[in-house]
Design an enzyme around this catalytic site. Structure first.
Site, PDB file in Angstrom:
ATOM      1  N   CYS A  59     -25.618  14.873 -20.538  1.00 56.15           N
ATOM      2  CA  CYS A  59     -26.393  13.677 -20.884  1.00 56.15           C
ATOM      3  C   CYS A  59     -26.332  12.677 -19.724  1.00 56.15           C
ATOM      4  O   CYS A  59     -27.347  12.078 -19.343  1.00 56.15           O
ATOM      5  CB  CYS A  59     -25.827  13.024 -22.145  1.00 56.15           C
ATOM      6  SG  CYS A  59     -25.912  14.051 -23.623  1.00 56.15           S
TER       7      CYS A  59
ATOM      8  N   ASP B 178       2.917  -2.552   8.464  1.00 54.77           N
ATOM      9  CA  ASP B 178       3.204  -3.825   9.109  1.00 54.77           C
ATOM     10  C   ASP B 178       4.690  -4.108   8.857  1.00 54.77           C
ATOM     11  O   ASP B 178       5.304  -3.495   7.976  1.00 54.77           O
ATOM     12  CB  ASP B 178       2.319  -4.909   8.498  1.00 54.77           C
ATOM     13  CG  ASP B 178       2.632  -6.278   9.067  1.00 54.77           C
ATOM     14  OD1 ASP B 178       2.802  -6.393  10.291  1.00 54.77           O
ATOM     15  OD2 ASP B 178       2.739  -7.227   8.268  1.00 54.77           O
TER      16      ASP B 178
ATOM     17  N   ASP C  58      -0.041  -6.978   4.634  1.00 52.20           N
ATOM     18  CA  ASP C  58      -0.113  -8.123   3.716  1.00 52.20           C
ATOM     19  C   ASP C  58      -0.783  -9.350   4.308  1.00 52.20           C
ATOM     20  O   ASP C  58      -1.091 -10.292   3.586  1.00 52.20           O
ATOM     21  CB  ASP C  58       1.297  -8.510   3.260  1.00 52.20           C
ATOM     22  CG  ASP C  58       2.104  -9.149   4.384  1.00 52.20           C
ATOM     23  OD1 ASP C  58       1.996  -8.678   5.527  1.00 52.20           O
ATOM     24  OD2 ASP C  58       2.829 -10.116   4.110  1.00 52.20           O
TER      25      ASP C  58
END
Length: 699
Positions: free
Chosen positions: A20, A410, A593
């Protein structure tokens, strides 16, 4: 229905299988829609690039396929129009028909009585499967309902002819027709309920939005719904109540359980002016908050949308299954036709046996299992990650996570806490205690994280009091001050001074431009950082440190963690260049971050941003760790691995089932009723394997 000039979202009922969804997807694609996502489990259809004036035409087209577009999910049909009600109605008439095979009661063997029992079942089935099948054929997008319609209609008409010409018991297959329809309804009911369990994560989050709130209006307290809250409203939250919207605390204090957001079970203390998030629970205390972000601007709404959008992005492994499912129905109809032709005209089996083999071939096939294999597993995987405080943008990220060869980190704020301790102070012609006192006093004028860490460490030092007449801070450089006697002071980044100091110290303290002390800072490792690096090595993923910090600090951190590959003193542009080179060696993730990490997070195959990161870093990443816990990276890798494993298992079952079942049915080893039952439960095996991810122990 929600719509705009660019994006449109429709609520569509009547979809009950992956075919469907494929039919609607093809229709929208044919009409120029982009970014199409059809989620038959959630009754949602999303697309973009269709002008607003053309939306009604598209709705008519979708409804012409046999589906119903509703304005609101609350308008969904009730029980009397539900698939459950249709199943129970069919079951009532099918049981007597089916039971005639086990009893000699004459009335049940009467063909006209059987016809009376079969007609209601066939009419209900035709209204559900038949209309959908005919419309799909009319639009040249055949769905699975075509198989059910052809199979049940063939049995019904054959029986009807046998009854009309009084040809005897060998021509009576009313119970086959009714049982096929009833079992398919049963399969759809069970499938619908099972699929809902795979989408429980979103439903659980939506529940957090549907709460009552206490609004302060002058001297009155009014109870309203969370969705009625406007930005700027003052709200009261008592112990045990859910915080209704994002806001800031105006009065009071308390402990807030943010586990629904971060996965962290320990409550967090909240004081005046602290921000709180809608959906979290006030476990202790009483507060008044001012609503700041409501509706689509709230954190919870954005998380829900993020998960929904993620479910719409298919992993590459799904494309093959979708292609096969799209051509499956015409292939099965052809196989069924040739089964009848060969068994009747060549093998010269009786008409009824040949017909039963052909019908069994139709109803045993299961294209839905292929369509369900990937989305159900992705839904559960994304939901489980969300409950652990891990938000993943796109099912494709799951597959990418399992193929990683390198993970780049980092340093500051990612592998280290960002809380700096003074490792050493070297003084030049001045007492240590006096230097420490001057440093503490100067840093008290700054809100920089390093200044806060230094103040915390030196707060016990008895101050050598200096009265400053003027103090100012220059971002990125340091703090500059003048005392009442005209002496100038500064505590600055050592890089701004001579190389003699910048190579050895992080900060320098000066009086009247003469360096009187050099300060060496040490960043603390985050909890679980060392264990994570070892876990990555054990999994064959190479850890890499990529930082803008100086060489000595990066090498010291890498040595503590056991990271062999280290890059230091790199600008955002240099980080991006290095990441492009690393990607050539294999799939690479980047964990960061800060704003300076945003380009690298975007360029990485998988960008992972910490929850307390800057907004830019979060928007650049494919994965957001809301709790900023490095353990979440290990959980992320495990969830990604097990989700991909479930997808592969599901696809293997879906293909293997059809490859085995269709020939068995064609050769007459499976009757139509057994075939219908097999088809119904084939989907449940796929969905059940996906649902198992909710509770499975991740090894």
């Amino acid at each position: 229905m929600k719509e705009s000039n660019v994006h449109t979202e429709l609520h569509v009922t009547g979809m009950h299988c992956a075919n469907c969804a494929i039919s609607i997807h093809k229709y929208l694609e044919k009409n120029g829609a982009k970014d199409i996502n059809v989620d038959f489990a959630a009754d949602e259809v999303k697309f973009s690039d269709i002008p607003q004036e053309q939306i009604p035409m598209l709705i008519e087209g979708i409804e012409s396929l046999g589906y119903k577009v509703i304005d609101d999910q609350d308008d969904k049909p009730g029980f009397w129009h539900s698939i459950e009600f249709k199943f129970f109605c069919c079951l009532i008439f099918t049981v007597p028909l089916w039971s005639h095979m086990f009893t000699a009661y004459p009335l049940l063997h009467d063909p006209y009585i059987q016809l009376c029992f079969c007609i209601p079942v066939y009419v209900i089935g035709f209204s559900y499967f038949g209309i959908s099948a005919l419309r799909s054929l009319w639009n040249k997008m055949p769905n699975m309902d075509v198989l059910i319609l052809v199979g049940s209609t063939a049995a019904f008409i054959y029986s009807l002819i046998g009854t009309g010409y009084n040809l005897g018991h060998d021509y009576q297959f009313y119970e086959t027709c009714a049982t096929i329809i009833t079992l398919v309804f049963l399969g759809n009911v069970l499938e619908k309920r099972a699929v809902k369990k795979t989408t429980s994560a979103i439903k659980d989050l939506i529940k957090y939005q549907n709460v009552d709130a206490i609004k302060i209006d002058g001297d009155q307290e009014i109870t309203i719904l969370a969705k009625e809250i406007k930005s700027g409203d003052i709200l009261k939250v008592n112990t045990g109540n859910q915080i209704p919207v994002d806001g800031d605390i105006l009065e009071g204090q308390g402990w807030v359980d943010e586990s629904m957001l971060t996965g962290e079970s320990m409550p967090v203390e909240k004081l005046k002016y602290h921000a709180v998030i809608g959906g979290t629970l006030l476990t202790e205390g009483n507060i008044r908050i001012v609503a700041t972000k409501v509706g689509s601007k709230s954190v919870l709404y954005q998380i829900i949308q993020l998960i929904k959008d993620a479910q719409s992005k298919k992993p590459p492994i799904q494309k093959f299954g979708d292609k096969v499912a799209a051509y499956f129905v015409p292939i099965v109809v052809s196989i069924s036709f040739f089964t009848f032709f060969i068994t009747y005209f060549i093998a010269q089996l009786p008409m009824q046996q040949s017909l039963m083999n052909a019908i069994a071939t139709l109803v045993v096939s299961c294209p839905c299992a292929m369509g369900l294999a990937t989305p159900t597993a992705v839904m559960v995987g994304l939901g489980r990650a969300a409950k652990k405080g891990i938000l993943i943008r796109g099912g494709s990220t799951m597959e990418e996570m399992s193929e990683l060869k390198q993970m780049v980190f980092d340093k500051t704020g990612t592998l280290t806490t960002g809380d700096f301790n003074i490792k050493a102070i070297q003084t030049f012609g001045i007492e240590q205690s006096q230097v420490e006192s001057i440093i503490a006093q100067l840093e008290s004028y700054s809100s920089h994280p390093i200044a806060k860490s230094i103040r915390k460490q030196l707060k016990e030092i008895k101050p050598f009091r200096i009265i400053f007449k003027e103090v100012h801070e220059i971002r990125g450089k340091g703090i500059f001050a003048t005392d009442t006697n005209g002496n100038s002071y500064s505590i600055c980044n050592a890089k701004l001074g001579s190389k003699d100091y910048s190579n050895r110290y992080d900060l320098t303290l000066t009086i009247n431009e003469v360096v009187i002390a050099g300060i060496v800072l040490e960043d603390q490792l985050k909890p679980y950082a060392k264990e994570l690096i070892q876990y990555l090595k054990d999994k064959g993923i190479r850890p890499i440190l990529l930082s803008g910090d100086r060489q000595s600090k990066c090498e010291r951190t890498a040595q503590k963690l056991g990271i062999a590959d280290v890059y230091w003193d790199k600008s955002p542009e240099e980080k991006l260049e290095i990441l492009h080179k690393l990607k050539k060696k294999g799939p690479t993730a980047m964990v960061g971050d800060g704003i300076n990490d945003a380009p690298a997070l975007t360029a990485a195959d998988v960008g992972i941003s910490l929850g307390d990161s800057t907004h830019v870093a979060i928007q650049s990443a494919k994965v957001i760790l809301l709790n900023s816990d490095l353990r979440s990276i290990e959980k992320l890798l495990k969830i990604g691995h097990h989700t991909l494993l479930a997808i592969k298992q599901n696809l293997f079952w879906a293909f293997a089932y059809n490859i085995v079942a269709i020939p068995l049915a064609a050769l007459g080893f499976l009757g139509p009723m057994v075939a219908a039952l097999s088809m119904a439960f084939s989907n449940l095996i796929v969905i059940g394997n996906s649902a198992r991810l909710r509770f499975k122990k991740l090894k």
